[in-house]
Design a protein around this motif. Sequence first.
Motif, PDB file in Angstrom:
ATOM      1  N   THR A 322      91.783 -14.928   9.887  1.00 44.95           N
ATOM      2  CA  THR A 322      91.433 -13.262   9.410  1.00 44.95           C
ATOM      3  C   THR A 322      92.467 -12.636   8.729  1.00 44.95           C
ATOM      4  O   THR A 322      91.974 -12.181   7.512  1.00 44.95           O
ATOM      5  CB  THR A 322      91.136 -12.677  10.556  1.00 44.95           C
ATOM      6  OG1 THR A 322      90.046 -13.218  11.335  1.00 44.95           O
ATOM      7  CG2 THR A 322      90.611 -11.047  10.359  1.00 44.95           C
ATOM      8  N   ALA A 323      93.695 -12.865   9.160  1.00 44.65           N
ATOM      9  CA  ALA A 323      94.714 -12.037   8.248  1.00 44.65           C
ATOM     10  C   ALA A 323      94.910 -12.723   6.918  1.00 44.65           C
ATOM     11  O   ALA A 323      95.264 -11.968   6.074  1.00 44.65           O
ATOM     12  CB  ALA A 323      96.155 -12.208   9.176  1.00 44.65           C
ATOM     13  N   LEU A 324      94.694 -13.972   6.840  1.00 46.86           N
ATOM     14  CA  LEU A 324      94.877 -14.820   5.656  1.00 46.86           C
ATOM     15  C   LEU A 324      93.752 -14.485   4.401  1.00 46.86           C
ATOM     16  O   LEU A 324      93.945 -13.823   3.448  1.00 46.86           O
ATOM     17  CB  LEU A 324      94.687 -16.044   5.595  1.00 46.86           C
ATOM     18  CG  LEU A 324      94.795 -17.091   4.434  1.00 46.86           C
ATOM     19  CD1 LEU A 324      96.097 -16.965   3.767  1.00 46.86           C
ATOM     20  CD2 LEU A 324      94.765 -18.521   4.755  1.00 46.86           C
ATOM     21  N   GLU A 325      92.652 -14.106   5.045  1.00 39.85           N
ATOM     22  CA  GLU A 325      91.605 -13.571   4.162  1.00 39.85           C
ATOM     23  C   GLU A 325      91.928 -12.063   3.507  1.00 39.85           C
ATOM     24  O   GLU A 325      91.716 -11.686   2.628  1.00 39.85           O
ATOM     25  CB  GLU A 325      90.202 -13.507   5.072  1.00 39.85           C
ATOM     26  CG  GLU A 325      89.125 -13.187   3.978  1.00 39.85           C
ATOM     27  CD  GLU A 325      87.746 -13.834   4.614  1.00 39.85           C
ATOM     28  OE1 GLU A 325      86.665 -13.515   3.813  1.00 39.85           O
ATOM     29  OE2 GLU A 325      87.603 -14.635   5.383  1.00 39.85           O
ATOM     30  N   PHE A 326      92.492 -11.355   4.665  1.00 39.86           N
ATOM     31  CA  PHE A 326      92.858  -9.992   4.418  1.00 39.86           C
ATOM     32  C   PHE A 326      94.019 -10.035   2.857  1.00 39.86           C
ATOM     33  O   PHE A 326      93.773  -9.385   1.994  1.00 39.86           O
ATOM     34  CB  PHE A 326      93.623  -9.322   5.425  1.00 39.86           C
ATOM     35  CG  PHE A 326      94.107  -8.133   5.162  1.00 39.86           C
ATOM     36  CD1 PHE A 326      93.571  -6.899   5.213  1.00 39.86           C
ATOM     37  CD2 PHE A 326      95.639  -8.063   4.815  1.00 39.86           C
ATOM     38  CE1 PHE A 326      94.340  -5.553   4.529  1.00 39.86           C
ATOM     39  CE2 PHE A 326      96.396  -6.878   4.645  1.00 39.86           C
ATOM     40  CZ  PHE A 326      95.693  -5.610   4.509  1.00 39.86           C
ATOM     41  N   VAL A 327      94.957 -10.815   3.170  1.00 38.36           N
ATOM     42  CA  VAL A 327      95.909 -10.939   2.332  1.00 38.36           C
ATOM     43  C   VAL A 327      95.468 -11.515   0.869  1.00 38.36           C
ATOM     44  O   VAL A 327      95.572 -10.991  -0.038  1.00 38.36           O
ATOM     45  CB  VAL A 327      96.979 -12.049   2.799  1.00 38.36           C
ATOM     46  CG1 VAL A 327      97.866 -12.591   1.576  1.00 38.36           C
ATOM     47  CG2 VAL A 327      97.849 -11.402   3.838  1.00 38.36           C
ATOM     48  N   GLN A 328      94.371 -12.366   0.924  1.00 39.68           N
ATOM     49  CA  GLN A 328      93.945 -12.826  -0.265  1.00 39.68           C
ATOM     50  C   GLN A 328      93.051 -11.989  -0.897  1.00 39.68           C
ATOM     51  O   GLN A 328      93.459 -12.097  -2.318  1.00 39.68           O
ATOM     52  CB  GLN A 328      93.043 -14.301   0.257  1.00 39.68           C
ATOM     53  CG  GLN A 328      93.829 -15.361   0.502  1.00 39.68           C
ATOM     54  CD  GLN A 328      92.885 -16.577   0.968  1.00 39.68           C
ATOM     55  OE1 GLN A 328      93.201 -17.618   0.774  1.00 39.68           O
ATOM     56  NE2 GLN A 328      91.888 -16.326   1.789  1.00 39.68           N
ATOM     57  N   TYR A 329      92.421 -11.155  -0.226  1.00 44.66           N
ATOM     58  CA  TYR A 329      91.714 -10.023  -1.103  1.00 44.66           C
ATOM     59  C   TYR A 329      92.782  -9.117  -1.665  1.00 44.66           C
ATOM     60  O   TYR A 329      92.436  -8.414  -2.588  1.00 44.66           O
ATOM     61  CB  TYR A 329      90.670  -9.306  -0.288  1.00 44.66           C
ATOM     62  CG  TYR A 329      89.213 -10.189  -0.297  1.00 44.66           C
ATOM     63  CD1 TYR A 329      88.428 -10.224  -1.425  1.00 44.66           C
ATOM     64  CD2 TYR A 329      88.981 -11.160   1.009  1.00 44.66           C
ATOM     65  CE1 TYR A 329      87.427 -10.902  -1.526  1.00 44.66           C
ATOM     66  CE2 TYR A 329      87.749 -11.681   0.537  1.00 44.66           C
ATOM     67  CZ  TYR A 329      87.141 -11.630  -0.445  1.00 44.66           C
ATOM     68  OH  TYR A 329      85.675 -12.393  -0.279  1.00 44.66           O
ATOM     69  N   LEU A 330      93.712  -8.660  -0.843  1.00 46.42           N
ATOM     70  CA  LEU A 330      94.872  -7.783  -1.425  1.00 46.42           C
ATOM     71  C   LEU A 330      95.161  -8.347  -2.435  1.00 46.42           C
ATOM     72  O   LEU A 330      95.458  -7.561  -3.597  1.00 46.42           O
ATOM     73  CB  LEU A 330      95.846  -7.573  -0.005  1.00 46.42           C
ATOM     74  CG  LEU A 330      96.916  -6.467  -0.226  1.00 46.42           C
ATOM     75  CD1 LEU A 330      97.544  -6.055   0.928  1.00 46.42           C
ATOM     76  CD2 LEU A 330      97.749  -6.447  -1.378  1.00 46.42           C
ATOM     77  N   VAL A 331      95.587  -9.640  -2.621  1.00 51.26           N
ATOM     78  CA  VAL A 331      96.126 -10.257  -3.814  1.00 51.26           C
ATOM     79  C   VAL A 331      95.264 -10.521  -4.927  1.00 51.26           C
ATOM     80  O   VAL A 331      95.755 -10.072  -6.087  1.00 51.26           O
ATOM     81  CB  VAL A 331      96.670 -11.740  -3.300  1.00 51.26           C
ATOM     82  CG1 VAL A 331      97.039 -12.762  -4.553  1.00 51.26           C
ATOM     83  CG2 VAL A 331      97.959 -11.877  -2.357  1.00 51.26           C
ATOM     84  N   LEU A 332      93.866 -10.605  -4.683  1.00 49.73           N
ATOM     85  CA  LEU A 332      93.186 -10.642  -5.879  1.00 49.73           C
ATOM     86  C   LEU A 332      93.168  -9.173  -6.381  1.00 49.73           C
ATOM     87  O   LEU A 332      93.268  -9.177  -7.653  1.00 49.73           O
ATOM     88  CB  LEU A 332      91.727 -10.917  -5.185  1.00 49.73           C
ATOM     89  CG  LEU A 332      90.528 -10.979  -6.372  1.00 49.73           C
ATOM     90  CD1 LEU A 332      90.578 -11.841  -7.173  1.00 49.73           C
ATOM     91  CD2 LEU A 332      89.192 -10.947  -5.321  1.00 49.73           C
ATOM     92  N   ASP A 333      92.950  -8.231  -5.903  1.00 53.23           N
ATOM     93  CA  ASP A 333      92.856  -7.060  -6.171  1.00 53.23           C
ATOM     94  C   ASP A 333      94.292  -6.363  -7.056  1.00 53.23           C
ATOM     95  O   ASP A 333      94.227  -6.016  -7.904  1.00 53.23           O
ATOM     96  CB  ASP A 333      92.535  -5.481  -5.294  1.00 53.23           C
ATOM     97  CG  ASP A 333      91.231  -6.075  -4.589  1.00 53.23           C
ATOM     98  OD1 ASP A 333      90.442  -6.562  -5.071  1.00 53.23           O
ATOM     99  OD2 ASP A 333      91.149  -5.391  -3.314  1.00 53.23           O
ATOM    100  N   LEU A 334      95.282  -6.944  -6.497  1.00 52.93           N
ATOM    101  CA  LEU A 334      96.638  -6.641  -6.853  1.00 52.93           C
ATOM    102  C   LEU A 334      96.802  -7.348  -8.345  1.00 52.93           C
ATOM    103  O   LEU A 334      97.405  -7.100  -9.390  1.00 52.93           O
ATOM    104  CB  LEU A 334      97.580  -7.051  -5.936  1.00 52.93           C
ATOM    105  CG  LEU A 334      99.158  -6.301  -6.460  1.00 52.93           C
ATOM    106  CD1 LEU A 334      99.183  -4.867  -6.625  1.00 52.93           C
ATOM    107  CD2 LEU A 334     100.053  -6.819  -5.272  1.00 52.93           C
TER     108      LEU A 334
END
Length: 366
Positions: A322-334
């Motif tokens: 779940t944390a990895l999915e959070f990071v991945q979307y943050l990274v995508l937006d950034l």
Amino acid sequence: MRPRLERYQEFLEQEYRSGFTKSDEYDISGVSEELAKKMRGGHFTRIVFSGMGCSAIVSDAIRVFFNSIRNDLEVHVFNDYDFAYLIPRSVIEDDRTLIVLSSYSGHSNEPVLAFHALSPMHHRVLLLTSGGRLGELGEEHGVSLARWTLGRPDREYPLFHVGQYFSILVDMFLKLGLLDKDHGPEVRALAQDLETDFTPALRELAADAAVRSEDSNIIMIGSPKWHESLLKLAKMHFNEIAMVPATRNYFHEFCHSEVATLSDPVRRHSILIFSDPEEDDYTRAKRENLVSLLTAPIPQNGNVTVTEVELDQPTFIRQYFTALEFVQYLVLDLGKARETASRNLISEAAGNPWYHGTTIEAENTG
């Protein structure tokens, strides 16, 4: 090739979760009967993984997973070939230590150098690769070989597939006798569990954190449980996909040293704090104190922003991914906010042309 952020978004939206169900995309027919017998017979009390980049990340995740299920098998990971300074000699030389040399491409130089340095231990070495030079060496020297056989790998960014790698290793290690319980159903269930675990609120938090992290130094902090596994992988996503600098540190160490850099910073800093219900009262109170200090409405905090991510899912596996999915979307937006073009620095700096864009394009058109 299509732009990396376009591929990344497609992967997140269509393939990330389904990867957990593809635990059969590997081949262990190259594992010697002698080594397999020792693994299934409980001969090994330790595993030492060696790998670079994403190959090392999967090993770290497996190590923490083993700890979370209280398995008696001791696991170590080192990311180099000069192991004399990284792993105690008594561990490497112990006949009850299984050594796994991991390289997805098989062309990374460090695992190849480790292969030669560990030649006296080849009878208890397992190579984990899709082929390449490491695979050739395994066949040439008769060393046990387990192969990744992913159906749709992203050649340039293997870190896309950490979830599937994890699922495969859980299945592989069960078949090899290194796990005494089948955790496959729990891992494969992530494809459904993440639909509820990764809530709309978390997606919104990721989007908000991305906005607040633009043109910032990203600092991730967490307990030892998350530092080596989750934060190490998150750092790779920030570096390779968003192409922004990020650091990681242990929470308590950060509070005793690095926090001083936030006294009155000229540059913007984005602090990502990962926590979970297993924290003791001291840690939780200390974290609350840190957040209050860094979010206080004072001029010195003008360039500091804090994002707290509470990992409150019921199991380690669900917390981690779940944390990895959070990071991945943050990274995508950034990453979309910056749109930095890759110079293929990773493949060139590592001396591994297998990952280089021109190599991949030539093979795709050849």
